[in-house]
Scaffold this motif. Structure first.
Motif, mmCIF file in Angstrom:
data_model
loop_
_atom_site.group_PDB
_atom_site.id
_atom_site.type_symbol
_atom_site.label_atom_id
_atom_site.label_comp_id
_atom_site.label_asym_id
_atom_site.label_seq_id
_atom_site.Cartn_x
_atom_site.Cartn_y
_atom_site.Cartn_z
ATOM 1 N N SER A 25 0.615 -1.054 0.058
ATOM 2 C CA SER A 25 -0.102 0.126 0.075
ATOM 3 C C SER A 25 0.760 1.179 -0.065
ATOM 4 C CB SER A 25 -0.814 0.255 1.183
ATOM 5 O OG SER A 25 -1.570 1.115 1.516
ATOM 6 N N PRO A 26 0.214 2.165 -0.890
ATOM 7 C CA PRO A 26 1.188 3.786 -0.955
ATOM 8 C C PRO A 26 0.921 4.262 0.555
ATOM 9 C CG PRO A 26 -0.559 3.664 -2.083
ATOM 10 C CD PRO A 26 -0.637 2.375 -1.792
ATOM 11 N N PHE A 27 0.102 3.864 1.454
ATOM 12 C CA PHE A 27 -0.284 4.303 2.854
ATOM 13 C C PHE A 27 0.431 3.456 3.687
ATOM 14 C CE2 PHE A 27 -3.837 5.222 -0.075
ATOM 15 C CZ PHE A 27 -3.458 6.356 -0.637
ATOM 16 N N HIS A 28 1.146 4.177 4.907
ATOM 17 C CA HIS A 28 1.785 3.476 5.776
ATOM 18 C C HIS A 28 0.655 3.546 7.110
ATOM 19 C CE1 HIS A 28 5.437 4.684 3.601
ATOM 20 N NE2 HIS A 28 5.465 3.530 3.392
ATOM 21 N N GLU A 29 -0.135 4.502 7.086
ATOM 22 C CA GLU A 29 -0.769 4.470 8.278
ATOM 23 C C GLU A 29 -2.120 4.755 7.483
ATOM 24 O OE1 GLU A 29 0.281 4.717 11.435
ATOM 25 O OE2 GLU A 29 2.109 5.131 11.476
ATOM 26 N N GLU A 30 -3.217 4.353 8.456
ATOM 27 C CA GLU A 30 -4.623 4.446 7.710
ATOM 28 C C GLU A 30 -5.014 5.929 7.326
ATOM 29 O OE1 GLU A 30 -7.625 5.690 9.373
ATOM 30 O OE2 GLU A 30 -9.057 4.706 8.032
ATOM 31 N N TRP A 31 -4.313 6.898 8.287
ATOM 32 C CA TRP A 31 -4.585 8.284 8.038
ATOM 33 C C TRP A 31 -4.148 8.750 6.792
ATOM 34 C CZ3 TRP A 31 -0.799 11.970 7.808
ATOM 35 C CH2 TRP A 31 0.403 11.507 8.649
ATOM 36 N N GLU A 32 -2.921 8.135 6.253
ATOM 37 C CA GLU A 32 -2.389 8.841 5.125
ATOM 38 C C GLU A 32 -3.315 8.634 3.899
ATOM 39 O OE1 GLU A 32 2.477 8.171 6.361
ATOM 40 O OE2 GLU A 32 1.426 7.006 4.951
ATOM 41 N N GLY A 33 -3.919 7.611 3.821
ATOM 42 C CA GLY A 33 -4.694 7.355 2.746
ATOM 43 C C GLY A 33 -5.947 8.336 2.824
ATOM 44 N N ARG A 34 -6.443 8.556 4.242
ATOM 45 C CA ARG A 34 -7.461 9.799 4.504
ATOM 46 C C ARG A 34 -7.124 10.983 4.128
ATOM 47 N NH1 ARG A 34 -11.583 8.589 7.783
ATOM 48 N NH2 ARG A 34 -10.575 6.758 8.814
ATOM 49 N N VAL A 35 -5.821 11.463 4.246
ATOM 50 C CA VAL A 35 -5.232 12.719 3.909
ATOM 51 C C VAL A 35 -5.499 12.770 2.193
ATOM 52 C CG1 VAL A 35 -3.296 14.180 3.737
ATOM 53 C CG2 VAL A 35 -3.880 13.040 5.883
ATOM 54 N N THR A 68 9.187 16.627 8.682
ATOM 55 C CA THR A 68 7.793 15.998 8.671
ATOM 56 C C THR A 68 7.491 14.871 7.463
ATOM 57 O OG1 THR A 68 7.204 18.228 9.464
ATOM 58 C CG2 THR A 68 5.108 17.105 8.704
ATOM 59 N N PRO A 69 6.803 14.020 8.085
ATOM 60 C CA PRO A 69 6.208 12.852 6.920
ATOM 61 C C PRO A 69 5.596 13.501 5.904
ATOM 62 C CG PRO A 69 5.923 12.151 9.307
ATOM 63 C CD PRO A 69 6.024 13.581 9.231
ATOM 64 N N TYR A 70 5.567 12.929 4.667
ATOM 65 C CA TYR A 70 5.023 13.534 3.646
ATOM 66 C C TYR A 70 3.736 13.843 3.541
ATOM 67 C CZ TYR A 70 4.105 12.996 -1.632
ATOM 68 O OH TYR A 70 3.723 13.582 -3.099
ATOM 69 N N TYR A 71 2.693 12.791 3.979
ATOM 70 C CA TYR A 71 1.291 13.115 4.072
ATOM 71 C C TYR A 71 0.882 13.914 5.200
ATOM 72 C CZ TYR A 71 0.475 9.763 0.402
ATOM 73 O OH TYR A 71 0.542 9.131 -1.170
ATOM 74 N N GLU A 72 1.826 13.982 6.090
ATOM 75 C CA GLU A 72 1.512 15.226 7.096
ATOM 76 C C GLU A 72 1.824 16.588 6.777
ATOM 77 O OE1 GLU A 72 3.274 14.364 10.972
ATOM 78 O OE2 GLU A 72 2.492 16.443 11.754
#
Lengths: 223, 205
Positions: A25-35, A68-72
């Motif tokens: 998955s390109p998302f490491h955390e569930e919230w990254e996909g949400r972002v 800061t992490p990318y999706y943040e």
């Protein structure tokens, strides 16, 4: 702007993080996909476009940008642009975030645009081609990139400024990001330009042969 | 010190909060405004976890290796050729340029200014592609970068051409078909194609 985002040719960053499998998955955390979904919805709503989004990220404090992490960083960018566009209210957003932290809020089940509708909105933002304008340069022409350090958004990286290159192709007429980010939609001929790596970096400091970029006509001048 | 963005300072207190809570908060507000549904969030995530990824690019590459006329169309107008295949890509989603590796030229894709990537055919980029470490080095010392980080050796007599994706035109590499695969079917060939080969950080043995 000569911001921290413009990293081409810089030295001293750490090693790369480990590679990920092709099917990860390109998302490491569930919230990254949400972002990412928030970004899609916000872009599709027309609240901002790609140039405004990139400019918002470029203006992040350099230390914040690097740490800061990318999706943040994406989340911070989407938040600030939706606040600027008055789509959401700052206090309301802060209160709601606090409520979610306390576990006292939930996302309601309200209908909205479908994925197809959102995708159409996103595709539209990527369509930067406009009615043809006569190009000043042709494939084979030698050019030089203007030595210019604008303080606003630009897609002309520092490492090509002032350097001589060769027009490889005319790519049609595209919206100029530098003006578009200020709400001034102007289209210019866009070219693929090839630079000899040695002209960019000096013979002894590169192991590349050529570097190609797309450059808008106003970035270029006679050699 | 002056801040170029009022909102950059306004959101400082938000940044102290958990990104998970902030993402949910923003989602709930956009949902109430009719801009986003919970289903659409699940669909967006599902699309990039299950449907759009390097397997699409692999299909394109395997077809190009087995069908010279398709290859010609692919090199002429990438996304239109991709849309011919049975994949979830529409031909207006982005302008795609496919650059072809040959015995004397190797191509490499990067976005030095942000993280532009041919997402319609490769999905969303891996973490390393988005790092300053990759973006900074790909344009000046790509051979050393490929050797040290990906165990990829580009021979000295092979020219290395780097494509910095700084406009809305996106790039993908068409790798060379590996030797010894003359009898392989298109499906078998597809299995050989990796995401990294289509970015150009890897050569297929």
């Amino acid at each position: 702007m000569d911001g921290i985002h413009d990293v081409g040719g810089m030295d001293g960053f750490d090693d790369l993080p480990p590679d990920e499998p092709d099917d990860a998955s390109p998302f490491h955390e569930e919230w990254e996909g949400r972002v990412y979904a928030l970004w899609v919805a916000a872009i599709a709503s027309g609240a901002f476009d790609l140039d405004e989004f990139r400019y918002a990220l470029e203006r992040h404090d350099p230390a914040f940008y690097l740490e800061t992490p990318y999706y943040e960083r994406w989340l911070a960018g989407v938040e600030s642009l939706l606040l600027d566009a008055d789509v959401v209210d700052r206090e309301e957003l802060a209160d709601r975030a606090a409520a979610f932290e306390r576990g006292e809020a939930e996302v309601t089940d309200t209908p909205g645009p479908s994925l197809d509708e959102l995708s159409e909105g996103v595709a539209e933002v990527y369509q930067t081609a406009r009615e043809p304008v006569d190009p000043a340069f042709a494939p084979g022409d030698e050019i030089r990139v203007r030595k210019c350090h604008p303080d606003g958004h630009t897609r002309c990286p520092q490492y090509v400024r002032g350097v001589r290159g060769t027009v490889e192709a005319h790519r049609g007429t595209h919206v100029l990001p530098d003006a578009n980010v200020r709400g001034d939609e102007r289209a210019e001929p866009l070219y693929n330009v090839r630079f000899d790596a040695a002209d960019l970096w000096g013979d002894e400091h590169t192991d590349a042969d050529g570097v190609h970029l797309e450059l808008w006509e106003s970035y270029l001048t006679e050699p | 010190m002056t801040d170029t963005s009022d909102s950059a300072s306004e959101t400082t207190d938000l940044r102290d909060r958990d990104p998970e809570a902030r993402a949910r908060a923003l989602q709930s507000l956009l949902t109430e405004k009719g801009l986003l549904s919970a289903d659409a969030v699940d669909d967006v995530i599902g699309t990039y976890e299950e449907e759009i990824g390097p397997q699409i690019g692999a299909k394109v590459v395997a077809r190009a290796w087995t069908d010279p006329e398709f290859e010609e169309r692919l090199l002429d107008d990438g996304i239109a050729a991709v849309a011919e295949l049975d994949v979830q890509v529409d031909d207006e989603v982005m302008e795609l340029r496919v650059v072809e590796n040959s015995p004397d030229t190797h191509n490499l894709i990067v976005c030095t200014l942000c993280s532009c990537y041919p997402w319609a055919v490769l999905g969303l980029p891996p973490t390393w592609y988005k790092t300053p470490a990759y973006r900074s080095r790909a344009v000046d010392e790509p051979r050393a970068l490929l050797r040290e980080e990906f165990d990829t050796e580009i021979p000295d007599d092979v020219s290395l051409e780097v494509w910095d994706s700084n406009s809305e035109i996106r790039y993908m590499v068409l790798p060379q078909r590996p030797p010894g695969t003359e009898g392989a079917s298109e499906d078998e060939l597809r299995e050989l194609v990796t995401r990294n080969a289509m970015i150009g950080v890897e050569r297929l043995a």
